[in-house]
Scaffold this motif. Structure first.
Motif, short mmCIF file in Angstrom:
data_model
loop_
_atom_site.label_atom_id
_atom_site.label_comp_id
_atom_site.label_asym_id
_atom_site.label_seq_id
_atom_site.Cartn_x
_atom_site.Cartn_y
_atom_site.Cartn_z
N ALA A 134 -37.41 -29.96 30.85
CA ALA A 134 -36.45 -30.28 29.79
C ALA A 134 -36.84 -29.56 28.50
CB ALA A 134 -36.37 -31.79 29.56
N GLY A 135 -38.13 -29.51 28.20
CA GLY A 135 -38.60 -28.79 27.02
C GLY A 135 -38.31 -27.31 27.12
N CYS A 136 -38.50 -26.75 28.30
CA CYS A 136 -38.17 -25.33 28.50
C CYS A 136 -36.70 -25.08 28.27
CB CYS A 136 -38.56 -24.90 29.92
SG CYS A 136 -40.33 -24.80 30.19
N GLU A 137 -35.84 -25.95 28.77
CA GLU A 137 -34.39 -25.79 28.60
C GLU A 137 -34.00 -25.85 27.12
OE1 GLU A 137 -31.58 -25.22 30.48
OE2 GLU A 137 -33.05 -24.58 31.97
N VAL A 138 -34.57 -26.82 26.40
CA VAL A 138 -34.27 -26.94 24.98
C VAL A 138 -34.77 -25.71 24.24
CG1 VAL A 138 -34.80 -28.24 22.87
CG2 VAL A 138 -34.19 -29.47 24.95
N GLY A 139 -35.94 -25.22 24.61
CA GLY A 139 -36.48 -24.02 23.97
C GLY A 139 -35.61 -22.81 24.20
N LEU A 140 -35.06 -22.69 25.39
CA LEU A 140 -34.19 -21.55 25.68
C LEU A 140 -32.88 -21.63 24.89
CD1 LEU A 140 -34.66 -21.21 29.54
CD2 LEU A 140 -35.49 -19.65 27.77
N GLN A 141 -32.43 -22.83 24.58
CA GLN A 141 -31.17 -23.01 23.87
C GLN A 141 -31.33 -22.96 22.36
OE1 GLN A 141 -29.62 -26.72 25.30
NE2 GLN A 141 -29.54 -26.03 27.41
N THR A 142 -32.57 -23.04 21.87
CA THR A 142 -32.82 -23.07 20.43
C THR A 142 -32.81 -21.64 19.88
OG1 THR A 142 -34.18 -25.05 20.70
CG2 THR A 142 -34.45 -23.82 18.65
N PRO A 143 -32.03 -21.39 18.84
CA PRO A 143 -32.01 -20.05 18.26
C PRO A 143 -33.40 -19.66 17.76
CG PRO A 143 -30.28 -21.42 17.31
CD PRO A 143 -31.15 -22.31 18.15
N LYS A 144 -33.77 -18.42 17.98
CA LYS A 144 -35.07 -17.92 17.55
C LYS A 144 -34.99 -17.42 16.11
CE LYS A 144 -36.56 -18.57 21.69
NZ LYS A 144 -36.29 -19.92 22.03
N ALA A 145 -36.09 -17.57 15.39
CA ALA A 145 -36.15 -17.08 14.01
C ALA A 145 -36.15 -15.56 14.01
CB ALA A 145 -37.41 -17.61 13.34
N SER A 146 -35.50 -14.99 13.02
CA SER A 146 -35.48 -13.54 12.88
C SER A 146 -36.81 -13.09 12.28
CB SER A 146 -34.33 -13.10 11.98
OG SER A 146 -34.59 -13.53 10.65
N GLU A 147 -37.07 -11.78 12.35
CA GLU A 147 -38.31 -11.24 11.75
C GLU A 147 -38.33 -11.53 10.26
OE1 GLU A 147 -39.32 -7.23 12.75
OE2 GLU A 147 -38.66 -7.51 14.82
N ALA A 148 -37.19 -11.46 9.59
CA ALA A 148 -37.12 -11.72 8.15
C ALA A 148 -37.46 -13.17 7.86
CB ALA A 148 -35.73 -11.38 7.63
N GLU A 149 -36.96 -14.11 8.67
CA GLU A 149 -37.27 -15.53 8.48
C GLU A 149 -38.75 -15.79 8.68
OE1 GLU A 149 -33.13 -17.72 9.78
OE2 GLU A 149 -34.43 -16.92 11.36
N ILE A 150 -39.33 -15.17 9.70
CA ILE A 150 -40.77 -15.34 9.96
C ILE A 150 -41.58 -14.78 8.81
CG2 ILE A 150 -42.66 -14.63 11.48
CD1 ILE A 150 -40.57 -14.72 13.79
N ALA A 151 -41.21 -13.59 8.32
CA ALA A 151 -41.93 -12.95 7.23
C ALA A 151 -41.83 -13.76 5.94
CB ALA A 151 -41.41 -11.55 7.01
N ALA A 152 -40.74 -14.49 5.74
CA ALA A 152 -40.52 -15.25 4.51
C ALA A 152 -41.31 -16.54 4.48
CB ALA A 152 -39.03 -15.55 4.35
N GLN A 153 -41.87 -16.96 5.62
CA GLN A 153 -42.63 -18.21 5.65
C GLN A 153 -43.96 -18.03 4.92
OE1 GLN A 153 -43.01 -19.43 9.72
NE2 GLN A 153 -40.85 -19.92 9.92
N PRO A 154 -44.37 -19.05 4.16
CA PRO A 154 -45.63 -18.95 3.41
C PRO A 154 -46.86 -18.92 4.29
CG PRO A 154 -44.58 -21.10 3.05
CD PRO A 154 -43.70 -20.29 3.94
#
Length: 69
Positions: free
Chosen positions: A49-69
């Motif tokens: 179930a966790g794998c299924e939810v993970g597959l359905q969850t939108p992934k962060a873009s490179e810009a969003e990842i880079a913007a994290q502190p």
């Protein structure tokens, strides 16, 4: 009840014959004898179930990842 609680409750019902994961303040209702193979089935279902939810969850873009502190 949030999505996680709903999924866990369904798994408990289907694999462990436990009708609720709410504390009911009664040993007879809150403690259960469960065979290890059924626990393994429930853990497998939770993992899948966790794998299924993970597959359905939108992934962060490179810009969003880079913007994290």
């Amino acid at each position: 009840m949030n999505q996680l609680d709903t999924i866990l409750t369904l798994i408990a019902e289907m694999h462990l014959d436990i009708e609720t994961l709410e504390t009911r303040h009664s040993d007879r209702l809150d403690f259960h004898d469960v065979a290890v193979w059924r626990i393994k089935e429930a853990l497998h279902a939770a993992f899948m179930a966790g794998c299924e939810v993970g597959l359905q969850t939108p992934k962060a873009s490179e810009a969003e990842i880079a913007a994290q502190p």
